[in-house]
Motif scaffolding. Structure first.
Motif, mmCIF file in Angstrom:
data_model
loop_
_atom_site.group_PDB
_atom_site.id
_atom_site.type_symbol
_atom_site.label_atom_id
_atom_site.label_comp_id
_atom_site.label_asym_id
_atom_site.label_seq_id
_atom_site.Cartn_x
_atom_site.Cartn_y
_atom_site.Cartn_z
ATOM 1 N N GLN A 139 21.909 -66.462 69.879
ATOM 2 C CA GLN A 139 21.061 -66.952 68.794
ATOM 3 C C GLN A 139 20.704 -65.828 67.819
ATOM 4 O OE1 GLN A 139 20.283 -70.578 68.650
ATOM 5 N NE2 GLN A 139 22.133 -70.068 69.803
ATOM 6 N N VAL A 140 20.871 -66.103 66.541
ATOM 7 C CA VAL A 140 20.669 -65.115 65.489
ATOM 8 C C VAL A 140 19.198 -64.975 65.102
ATOM 9 C CG1 VAL A 140 21.142 -64.607 63.062
ATOM 10 C CG2 VAL A 140 23.005 -65.344 64.566
ATOM 11 N N VAL A 185 12.306 -52.332 60.988
ATOM 12 C CA VAL A 185 13.161 -52.188 62.156
ATOM 13 C C VAL A 185 14.633 -52.300 61.742
ATOM 14 C CG1 VAL A 185 13.872 -53.336 64.302
ATOM 15 C CG2 VAL A 185 11.444 -52.989 63.814
ATOM 16 N N LYS A 186 14.914 -53.182 60.811
ATOM 17 C CA LYS A 186 16.303 -53.416 60.401
ATOM 18 C C LYS A 186 16.979 -52.150 59.911
ATOM 19 C CE LYS A 186 19.215 -56.354 57.483
ATOM 20 N NZ LYS A 186 19.261 -57.468 56.500
ATOM 21 N N GLY A 187 16.231 -51.319 59.198
ATOM 22 C CA GLY A 187 16.835 -50.116 58.634
ATOM 23 C C GLY A 187 17.356 -49.145 59.667
ATOM 24 N N ASP A 188 16.816 -49.199 60.900
ATOM 25 C CA ASP A 188 17.238 -48.281 61.959
ATOM 26 C C ASP A 188 18.097 -48.959 63.021
ATOM 27 O OD1 ASP A 188 15.836 -46.019 60.963
ATOM 28 O OD2 ASP A 188 13.960 -46.838 61.760
ATOM 29 N N THR A 189 18.424 -50.229 62.822
ATOM 30 C CA THR A 189 19.072 -51.011 63.875
ATOM 31 C C THR A 189 20.582 -51.096 63.690
ATOM 32 O OG1 THR A 189 17.088 -52.350 64.248
ATOM 33 C CG2 THR A 189 19.188 -53.280 64.984
ATOM 34 N N LEU A 190 21.281 -50.936 64.812
ATOM 35 C CA LEU A 190 22.731 -51.076 64.876
ATOM 36 C C LEU A 190 23.083 -52.280 65.743
ATOM 37 C CD1 LEU A 190 23.511 -47.353 65.763
ATOM 38 C CD2 LEU A 190 23.650 -48.371 63.477
ATOM 39 N N ILE A 191 24.168 -52.949 65.410
ATOM 40 C CA ILE A 191 24.665 -54.056 66.227
ATOM 41 C C ILE A 191 26.150 -53.837 66.464
ATOM 42 C CG2 ILE A 191 25.160 -56.532 66.318
ATOM 43 C CD1 ILE A 191 22.652 -57.028 64.711
ATOM 44 N N GLY A 192 26.552 -53.927 67.714
ATOM 45 C CA GLY A 192 27.965 -53.883 68.070
ATOM 46 C C GLY A 192 28.349 -55.174 68.756
ATOM 47 N N ILE A 193 29.508 -55.717 68.425
ATOM 48 C CA ILE A 193 29.931 -56.992 68.997
ATOM 49 C C ILE A 193 31.421 -56.945 69.311
ATOM 50 C CG2 ILE A 193 30.388 -58.085 66.758
ATOM 51 C CD1 ILE A 193 29.192 -60.682 67.974
ATOM 52 N N PHE A 196 24.418 -59.935 59.537
ATOM 53 C CA PHE A 196 24.066 -58.530 59.732
ATOM 54 C C PHE A 196 25.178 -57.614 59.214
ATOM 55 C CE2 PHE A 196 22.118 -60.866 63.367
ATOM 56 C CZ PHE A 196 20.786 -60.730 62.986
ATOM 57 N N ALA A 197 25.730 -57.949 58.087
ATOM 58 C CA ALA A 197 26.897 -57.232 57.556
ATOM 59 C C ALA A 197 26.669 -55.731 57.452
ATOM 60 C CB ALA A 197 27.279 -57.804 56.193
ATOM 61 N N GLU A 198 25.449 -55.313 57.090
ATOM 62 C CA GLU A 198 25.165 -53.893 56.898
ATOM 63 C C GLU A 198 24.925 -53.159 58.213
ATOM 64 O OE1 GLU A 198 21.847 -53.659 54.299
ATOM 65 O OE2 GLU A 198 22.872 -54.602 52.593
ATOM 66 N N ASN A 199 24.677 -53.904 59.271
ATOM 67 C CA ASN A 199 24.289 -53.294 60.540
ATOM 68 C C ASN A 199 25.368 -53.368 61.614
ATOM 69 O OD1 ASN A 199 21.856 -54.757 59.183
ATOM 70 N ND2 ASN A 199 20.897 -53.081 60.320
ATOM 71 N N ILE A 200 26.381 -54.206 61.431
ATOM 72 C CA ILE A 200 27.270 -54.567 62.530
ATOM 73 C C ILE A 200 28.582 -53.792 62.491
ATOM 74 C CG2 ILE A 200 28.555 -56.481 61.449
ATOM 75 C CD1 ILE A 200 27.854 -58.096 64.055
ATOM 76 N N SER A 201 29.112 -53.507 63.682
ATOM 77 C CA SER A 201 30.405 -52.837 63.821
ATOM 78 C C SER A 201 30.936 -53.131 65.220
ATOM 79 C CB SER A 201 30.254 -51.329 63.590
ATOM 80 O OG SER A 201 29.341 -50.771 64.526
ATOM 81 N N THR A 202 31.926 -52.379 65.663
ATOM 82 C CA THR A 202 32.457 -52.564 67.010
ATOM 83 C C THR A 202 31.533 -51.905 68.037
ATOM 84 O OG1 THR A 202 33.740 -50.518 67.010
ATOM 85 C CG2 THR A 202 34.804 -52.493 66.075
#
Length: 301
Positions: free
Chosen positions: A229-230, A246-254, A269-275
């Protein structure tokens, strides 16, 4: 202001932690929740055990640090965090005329299943051995549960490598190396249980390095119809502290191809997401910057 690294991880595995059981039935460790469902879990102690096991196998962490000289199993008096990464990360208690304790710097939550346990059982016997001597096999039943699980790690970066009990202060290079090794282990974590090696490597990770200590995304990971859930994550990332989001310091990997709403995550989360790999590398680089050291190309083994 100090820095804390916190990450919440999702992985997939099966039947990770058993309790005492009864008769010939082995029971999974599990919770009953208010939604009427039962959820299995792997305890934080189980996670710690395999982190330390891999630390010893991959990075030669010293495990010769325990004795029973005082009637109870505990860390040796003469051993300090300089000698033991395990004691540095996970704390210790030494009892005696003067008890010494150091709180854990790395905090782990239980790894709780995101899918309910529905009573699946596996019937076992040792027919192969019994037939060799024309004997009746021994019978057993074990509870089985394959699920996505989530757990959270929180590390107080300013307390790594420092222990006032023994007046120990490690160099920033050593402090960074220990956190780097820990993150490398978590990235490829596995668990040995009942003849299986379960893969606990992350399929999803969210978190970062923050100027405050809080397991921000713990309890915010929700699964519905195969979709993470997003909205709960959006709400956390909208939180502010001292004027910083919080968003400015947050990373997401998927991991690609695992979640049916992966594209929703990538667009939201285009700006936060990567592998997963890229996320861990950014985290390691941020830890290196915090300690003011140059990131090593490889971790010492």
């Amino acid at each position: 202001m100090g820095k804390t690294l916190t990450i919440t991880i999702v992985f997939e595995a099966g039947s990770l932690n058993y309790g005492e059981g009864f008769a010939n039935i082995s029971e999974l460790k599990k919770f009953n929740r208010a939604d009427g469902n039962i959820y299995s879990f792997a305890s934080r102690q189980a996670l710690r055990y395999d982190i330390v096991r891999l630390g010893n196998e991959w990075f030669d962490w010293n495990l010769d640090v325990v004795s029973k000289e005082k009637g109870t199993v505990q860390f040796k008096d003469e051993v300090t965090i300089e000698d033991s990464v395990e004691m540095d990360l996970f704390g210790y208690l030494k009892t005696g005329k003067k008890s010494l304790k150091r709180a854990a710097v790395v905090r782990l939550s239980h790894a709780v299943s995101l899918e309910p346990y529905n009573g699946d059982m596996e019937f076992l016997n040792n027919m192969g051995l019994a037939e060799r001597n024309k004997l009746d096999p021994n019978l057993a039943n074990i509870e089985n549960h394959i699920s996505l699980y989530t757990y959270t790690i929180t590390i107080d970066l300013d307390k790594i490598g420092i222990d006032s009990n023994d007046n120990v202060t490690l160099s920033n290079e050593q402090r960074f190396e220990r956190v780097q090794q820990f993150l490398e282990i978590v990235k490829l974590l596995s668990r040995h249980i009942r003849g299986r090696q379960e893969n606990l490597a992350p399929l999803f990770i969210v978190g970062g390095v923050y100027p405050y200590a809080n397991p921000l995304f713990q309890g915010r990971i929700q699964l519905k119809n195969g979709e993470l859930q997003v909205n709960p994550l959006i709400e956390v990332m909208e939180t502010t502290f001292a004027g910083s989001s919080v968003k400015g310091d947050t990373l997401i990997g998927i991991a690609s191809g695992k979640f049916s709403n992966e594209q929703e995550f990538r667009s939201t989360f285009a700006e936060n997401i990567s592998t997963i790999e890229e996320t861990f590398q950014v985290l390691i680089n941020q830890v290196a910057q915090h300690y003011g050291v140059k990131q090593n190309a490889t971790v010492k083994a």
